[in-house]
Design a protein around this motif. Structure first.
Motif, PDB file in Angstrom:
ATOM      1  N   LEU A  25       0.844  -1.193   0.000  1.00 53.68           N
ATOM      2  CA  LEU A  25       0.000   0.000   0.000  1.00 53.68           C
ATOM      3  C   LEU A  25       0.879   1.243   0.000  1.00 53.68           C
ATOM      4  CD1 LEU A  25      -2.679  -0.979   2.676  1.00 53.68           C
ATOM      5  CD2 LEU A  25      -2.960  -1.000   0.200  1.00 53.68           C
ATOM      6  N   LEU A  26       0.529   2.205  -0.844  1.00 53.92           N
ATOM      7  CA  LEU A  26       1.270   3.461  -0.951  1.00 53.92           C
ATOM      8  C   LEU A  26       0.334   4.623  -0.626  1.00 53.92           C
ATOM      9  CD1 LEU A  26       3.183   2.798  -4.301  1.00 53.92           C
ATOM     10  CD2 LEU A  26       3.998   2.398  -1.976  1.00 53.92           C
ATOM     11  N   GLY A  27       0.892   5.635  -0.022  1.00 54.55           N
ATOM     12  CA  GLY A  27       0.083   6.805   0.311  1.00 54.55           C
ATOM     13  C   GLY A  27       0.810   7.715   1.276  1.00 54.55           C
ATOM     14  N   THR A  28       0.046   8.360   2.127  1.00 52.21           N
ATOM     15  CA  THR A  28       0.598   9.307   3.094  1.00 52.21           C
ATOM     16  C   THR A  28      -0.029   9.055   4.459  1.00 52.21           C
ATOM     17  OG1 THR A  28      -1.083  10.969   2.535  1.00 52.21           O
ATOM     18  CG2 THR A  28       1.023  11.073   1.353  1.00 52.21           C
ATOM     19  N   GLN A  29       0.669   9.488   5.496  1.00 49.74           N
ATOM     20  CA  GLN A  29       0.171   9.392   6.859  1.00 49.74           C
ATOM     21  C   GLN A  29       0.406  10.713   7.562  1.00 49.74           C
ATOM     22  OE1 GLN A  29       1.610   6.053   9.112  1.00 49.74           O
ATOM     23  NE2 GLN A  29       0.838   6.818  11.050  1.00 49.74           N
ATOM     24  N   ASP A  30      -0.677  11.294   8.064  1.00 52.38           N
ATOM     25  CA  ASP A  30      -0.567  12.604   8.706  1.00 52.38           C
ATOM     26  C   ASP A  30      -1.644  12.733   9.769  1.00 52.38           C
ATOM     27  OD1 ASP A  30       0.334  15.273   9.130  1.00 52.38           O
ATOM     28  OD2 ASP A  30      -1.301  16.012   7.883  1.00 52.38           O
ATOM     29  N   LYS A  31      -1.226  13.063  10.985  1.00 49.98           N
ATOM     30  CA  LYS A  31      -2.133  13.349  12.097  1.00 49.98           C
ATOM     31  C   LYS A  31      -3.139  12.221  12.330  1.00 49.98           C
ATOM     32  CE  LYS A  31      -1.823  18.360  11.482  1.00 49.98           C
ATOM     33  NZ  LYS A  31      -2.544  19.620  11.212  1.00 49.98           N
ATOM     34  N   GLY A  32      -2.642  11.005  12.340  1.00 48.55           N
ATOM     35  CA  GLY A  32      -3.491   9.867  12.650  1.00 48.55           C
ATOM     36  C   GLY A  32      -4.377   9.390  11.519  1.00 48.55           C
ATOM     37  N   VAL A  33      -4.189   9.898  10.312  1.00 51.62           N
ATOM     38  CA  VAL A  33      -4.978   9.491   9.149  1.00 51.62           C
ATOM     39  C   VAL A  33      -4.038   8.925   8.086  1.00 51.62           C
ATOM     40  CG1 VAL A  33      -6.550  10.219   7.322  1.00 51.62           C
ATOM     41  CG2 VAL A  33      -6.741  11.223   9.602  1.00 51.62           C
ATOM     42  N   GLU A  51      10.603   1.771  -5.999  1.00 51.05           N
ATOM     43  CA  GLU A  51      11.540   2.800  -6.444  1.00 51.05           C
ATOM     44  C   GLU A  51      11.096   3.410  -7.765  1.00 51.05           C
ATOM     45  OE1 GLU A  51      13.921   4.123  -4.816  1.00 51.05           O
ATOM     46  OE2 GLU A  51      13.696   2.802  -3.090  1.00 51.05           O
ATOM     47  N   LEU A  52      10.558   2.601  -8.667  1.00 54.36           N
ATOM     48  CA  LEU A  52      10.046   3.144  -9.931  1.00 54.36           C
ATOM     49  C   LEU A  52       8.856   4.068  -9.680  1.00 54.36           C
ATOM     50  CD1 LEU A  52      10.228  -0.030 -12.225  1.00 54.36           C
ATOM     51  CD2 LEU A  52      11.691   2.000 -12.332  1.00 54.36           C
ATOM     52  N   ASN A  53       7.994   3.677  -8.748  1.00 56.03           N
ATOM     53  CA  ASN A  53       6.847   4.529  -8.437  1.00 56.03           C
ATOM     54  C   ASN A  53       7.284   5.837  -7.792  1.00 56.03           C
ATOM     55  OD1 ASN A  53       3.677   4.515  -8.043  1.00 56.03           O
ATOM     56  ND2 ASN A  53       4.538   5.251  -6.122  1.00 56.03           N
ATOM     57  N   ARG A  54       8.373   5.811  -7.015  1.00 57.98           N
ATOM     58  CA  ARG A  54       8.880   7.039  -6.390  1.00 57.98           C
ATOM     59  C   ARG A  54       9.350   8.047  -7.439  1.00 57.98           C
ATOM     60  NH1 ARG A  54       8.874   8.914  -1.245  1.00 57.98           N
ATOM     61  NH2 ARG A  54      11.076   9.410  -1.324  1.00 57.98           N
ATOM     62  N   ARG A  55       9.813   7.548  -8.578  1.00 59.30           N
ATOM     63  CA  ARG A  55      10.234   8.468  -9.639  1.00 59.30           C
ATOM     64  C   ARG A  55       9.040   9.196 -10.247  1.00 59.30           C
ATOM     65  NH1 ARG A  55      14.676   4.876 -13.091  1.00 59.30           N
ATOM     66  NH2 ARG A  55      16.060   4.381 -11.317  1.00 59.30           N
ATOM     67  N   VAL A  56       7.888   8.557 -10.243  1.00 59.29           N
ATOM     68  CA  VAL A  56       6.676   9.166 -10.807  1.00 59.29           C
ATOM     69  C   VAL A  56       5.981  10.049  -9.780  1.00 59.29           C
ATOM     70  CG1 VAL A  56       4.441   8.690 -11.872  1.00 59.29           C
ATOM     71  CG2 VAL A  56       6.405   7.218 -12.373  1.00 59.29           C
ATOM     72  N   ASN A  57       5.873   9.551  -8.555  1.00 60.08           N
ATOM     73  CA  ASN A  57       5.183  10.295  -7.506  1.00 60.08           C
ATOM     74  C   ASN A  57       5.993  10.156  -6.222  1.00 60.08           C
ATOM     75  OD1 ASN A  57       3.403  11.554  -5.770  1.00 60.08           O
ATOM     76  ND2 ASN A  57       1.600  10.497  -6.548  1.00 60.08           N
ATOM     77  N   ALA A  58       6.815  11.147  -5.946  1.00 57.17           N
ATOM     78  CA  ALA A  58       7.705  11.079  -4.786  1.00 57.17           C
ATOM     79  C   ALA A  58       6.970  11.242  -3.467  1.00 57.17           C
ATOM     80  CB  ALA A  58       8.784  12.160  -4.903  1.00 57.17           C
TER      81      ALA A  58
END
Length: 277
Positions: free
Chosen positions: A35-43, A73-80
């Motif tokens: 799973l890829l995404g972000t984590q911020d303030k408990g969400v 790593e390939l996905n990081r090049r598209v969306n860091a």
């Protein structure tokens, strides 16, 4: 602290999981991935994912971790901005091998989440669940972990809503799929205006029924309607009409320019093809 997490999953993630499940090997009963995404303030907001090839045996799990890191790593090049936030698996339960897989993702990110999607429709619907792993044990003793459920729900960006509505139209009578072409810009505006008009008529009918004491009032609905009304700008009818007409003219100009550019590119392509011959 991990128990306070809330997981928000985007629709594209569900589509990717289902696609990976449909493309699985014949001898695979379960599919897993990152799973890829972000984590911020408990969400934890899950915006992307990919499948990780693996095999589960009675006493061990074999996963192609090098492949997983290469894809990441390939996905990081598209969306860091997308980082590893956990892993997913098909099915409606946590298996004996889940703790082993979760241990790997615990080294890749802090407080990874585990999402399960019931692609087998065991509960007559595609159940979505999310877990975090809570450590158990005594100090200087044998340690273990327990998967504890956390709140999970769906979220979306505005462009994703258009895609979901288009997918919904592909379902014909009797559950048969059909092909649907995306609507033009003006057609989408007209369709959105028609839906908005229907919703306004529904709200107006509810308010009239409450005022006439034909329906019981709902305090929560009343507060939401009050917030909606106060959020609108205080414009006179003439000012609103002028602003709306100006917006429509701007939209028509953009559509016209886009069509002219498209036609110019097509002519240029044909002229280039004729010249090369």
């Amino acid at each position: 602290m991990a128990l306070n997490l809330t997981v928000k999953v985007h629709p594209v993630v569900l589509f990717q999981i289902v696609d990976a499940y449909e493309r699985r090997n014949a001898d695979s009963h379960r599919v897993i991935g990152t799973l890829l995404g972000t984590q911020d303030k408990g969400v934890v907001e899950v915006t992307n994912c990919f499948c990780v090839p693996h095999k589960e045996h009675a006493d061990q799990v074999e996963a192609e971790l090098n492949y997983a890191m290469d894809v990441y790593e390939l996905n990081r090049r598209v969306n860091a901005s997308e980082n590893i936030v956990g892993w997913w698996a098909t099915g409606n339960e946590v298996t004996n091998h889940s703790s082993v897989i979760h241990e790997y993702y615990s080294r890749e990110c802090r407080e990874p989440v585990h999402v399960t999607l019931d692609t087998g429709l065991g509960g007559a619907r595609m159940g979505l669940r999310a877990y975090v792993c809570v450590a158990l044990g005594v100090p200087r003793g044998k340690q273990g972990c327990m998967f504890t459920p956390v709140d999970v729900g769906l979220t979306h960006y505005e462009p994703e809503v258009v895609g979901l509505q288009l997918c919904q139209k592909t379902m014909g009578a009797g559950g048969r799929a059909r092909q649907v072409q995306p609507l033009a810009d003006l057609a989408q505006v007209a369709e959105a205006a028609a839906r908005l008009s229907a919703l306004l008529e529904q709200v107006q009918a509810y308010v009239e029924d409450v005022l006439a004491e034909r329906a019981a009032p709902n305090d929560a609905v009343g507060r939401q309607l009050l917030e909606l009304v106060t959020a609108l700008p205080d414009l006179a009818a003439d000012s609103f009409a002028d602003a709306f007409n100006s917006g429509v003219k701007d939209l028509l100009m953009v559509v016209t320019l886009a069509q002219l550019i498209k036609t110019q590119l097509q002519l240029n392509e044909k002229l280039t093809l004729l010249t090369s011959q």
